[in-house]
Design an enzyme around this catalytic site. Sequence first.
Site, PDB file in Angstrom:
ATOM      1  N   ASP A  37       0.941  -1.128   0.125  1.00 20.88           N
ATOM      2  CA  ASP A  37       0.033  -0.027  -0.124  1.00 20.88           C
ATOM      3  C   ASP A  37       0.920   1.203  -0.222  1.00 20.88           C
ATOM      4  OD1 ASP A  37      -2.080  -1.619   0.152  1.00 20.88           O
ATOM      5  OD2 ASP A  37      -2.150  -1.670   2.414  1.00 20.88           O
ATOM      6  N   ASP A  48      -0.124   7.806   7.845  1.00 21.69           N
ATOM      7  CA  ASP A  48       0.327   6.496   8.301  1.00 21.69           C
ATOM      8  C   ASP A  48       1.559   6.207   9.068  1.00 21.69           C
ATOM      9  OD1 ASP A  48      -1.646   4.744   6.978  1.00 21.69           O
ATOM     10  OD2 ASP A  48      -0.844   5.083   5.139  1.00 21.69           O
ATOM     11  N   GLU A  59       1.216  -2.742  10.529  1.00 20.24           N
ATOM     12  CA  GLU A  59       1.059  -2.726   9.141  1.00 20.24           C
ATOM     13  C   GLU A  59       1.944  -1.818   8.484  1.00 20.24           C
ATOM     14  OE1 GLU A  59      -2.784  -1.365   7.646  1.00 20.24           O
ATOM     15  OE2 GLU A  59      -2.296  -1.354   5.532  1.00 20.24           O
ATOM     16  N   GLU A  60       2.586  -1.129   9.089  1.00 21.08           N
ATOM     17  CA  GLU A  60       3.596  -0.154   8.553  1.00 21.08           C
ATOM     18  C   GLU A  60       5.060  -0.641   8.849  1.00 21.08           C
ATOM     19  OE1 GLU A  60       2.314   1.654   6.692  1.00 21.08           O
ATOM     20  OE2 GLU A  60       0.309   1.592   7.472  1.00 21.08           O
ATOM     21  N   ASP A  71      -2.683  -1.882  13.453  1.00 24.97           N
ATOM     22  CA  ASP A  71      -2.935  -1.031  12.367  1.00 24.97           C
ATOM     23  C   ASP A  71      -2.865   0.465  12.789  1.00 24.97           C
ATOM     24  OD1 ASP A  71      -3.275   0.247  10.257  1.00 24.97           O
ATOM     25  OD2 ASP A  71      -5.182  -0.824   9.498  1.00 24.97           O
ATOM     26  N   LEU A 125      -3.263   3.295  11.540  1.00 25.77           N
ATOM     27  CA  LEU A 125      -4.239   4.082  10.904  1.00 25.77           C
ATOM     28  C   LEU A 125      -4.977   3.368   9.810  1.00 25.77           C
ATOM     29  CD1 LEU A 125      -4.916   7.259  11.077  1.00 25.77           C
ATOM     30  CD2 LEU A 125      -3.890   7.360   8.748  1.00 25.77           C
ATOM     31  N   ASP A 126      -5.984   2.923   9.856  1.00 27.49           N
ATOM     32  CA  ASP A 126      -6.901   1.932   9.269  1.00 27.49           C
ATOM     33  C   ASP A 126      -7.714   3.095   8.456  1.00 27.49           C
ATOM     34  OD1 ASP A 126      -8.610  -0.188   8.570  1.00 27.49           O
ATOM     35  OD2 ASP A 126     -10.226   0.838   9.751  1.00 27.49           O
ATOM     36  N   GLU A 176      -5.945  -6.431  11.667  1.00 32.48           N
ATOM     37  CA  GLU A 176      -7.272  -5.976  11.382  1.00 32.48           C
ATOM     38  C   GLU A 176      -8.296  -7.023  11.777  1.00 32.48           C
ATOM     39  OE1 GLU A 176      -6.694  -3.030   7.637  1.00 32.48           O
ATOM     40  OE2 GLU A 176      -6.491  -5.097   7.007  1.00 32.48           O
TER      41      GLU A 176
END
Length: 335
Positions: free
Chosen positions: A64, A70, A93-94, A114, A116-117, A278
């Site tokens: 992404d 983020d 996630e990052e 996560d 910043l979803d 998530e």
Amino acid sequence: MPDRTTTLADHVRGRHRDDPGLAADLEIVLGAIAASARTLSRAIRRAAFTGELGLAGNENATGDAQKKLDLLANEAVVAALASSGLVAAIVSEEEDTARRLGTGKGARYIVCIDPLDGSSNTDVDGCVGTIFGLYRRLDGAPEPTSRDLLRRGSEQLAAGYVLYGPSTLLACTTGQGVSGFTLDEDRGEFLLTHETLRCPPRGRCYSANLGNLKGWHPHLRKYVDYLTEKDPGGRRPYSLRYTGALVADLHRSLIDGGLYFYPADSAHASGKLRLMYECAPLAFVVEQAGGRASTGMERILDVQAGSIHQRVPFVIGSVEDVILYERFLKDGGPA
Ligand code: AFP
């Protein structure tokens, strides 16, 4: 006016009176997540002034394009959790790999997050969220091992989400139901505003990216036909509500009932959403609220993670709605 004075810390201590050690740890770790959510809430609201809107110019581990927010969100959670001293590593996630935080003996937890979803919403002033799950480490080895990191969601001690919407709300469970706390910006504190969040057994809304519909299993296309046709009982058609932020869509299901789904499609055999930071945390929350979450075939909390960024097909929400989705997927319709 109701008296809103119970803080997140008060609530956690009250719920875990029988285990003061665990209560103290949860208070610190959840307090750190709440502190980063306060920072992030302000950063999101001020992003148009501070130059934090837009792309950062790189990609995360799952391909992404990262937004500046983020990265800011990731650094906010890393700083807050590192200062807790209780977290050995985070799966974010990052981050390409698990990021090492505390190294001392006290660092006995793993956080999956996560930060910043729904970050595609940042530049359009839409809702975004944070999702988190907490595990106790299993191995005593100096470095976190794959046994510590690759888990089943059913092993979570706590999980929750923060919704940055018109207000900032933190909903969480420590295995005794789900409660919601709204950020009182005057006090700089999350205060209990939703003592018990219970997901109604059935709703009237569904959330899904229908742009992918042609790539779905034919049974799921039939399911959408079913949801959108009129029935004599007046329970259908269901209304479509899809924000691009799972946290916002799930929060609607927790309050009003209904379901969210992101199935596999012809291009993505495992769907899009990531199991560890998530699906598993939100599955723990929704089950604690009386709802249901699965891949369509298997309970999410039973899925053993094989890699930290693993994807799974996902359906979550009101128990009757999710069961019907599962029946359609399996048999093409209700029995
Ligand atoms: P990000 O967390 O990478 O922004 O993704 C958001 C998300 O995981 C979930 O919150 C949304 O419901 C879903 O992806 C949106 O995906 P589509 O843009 O493919 O509908």
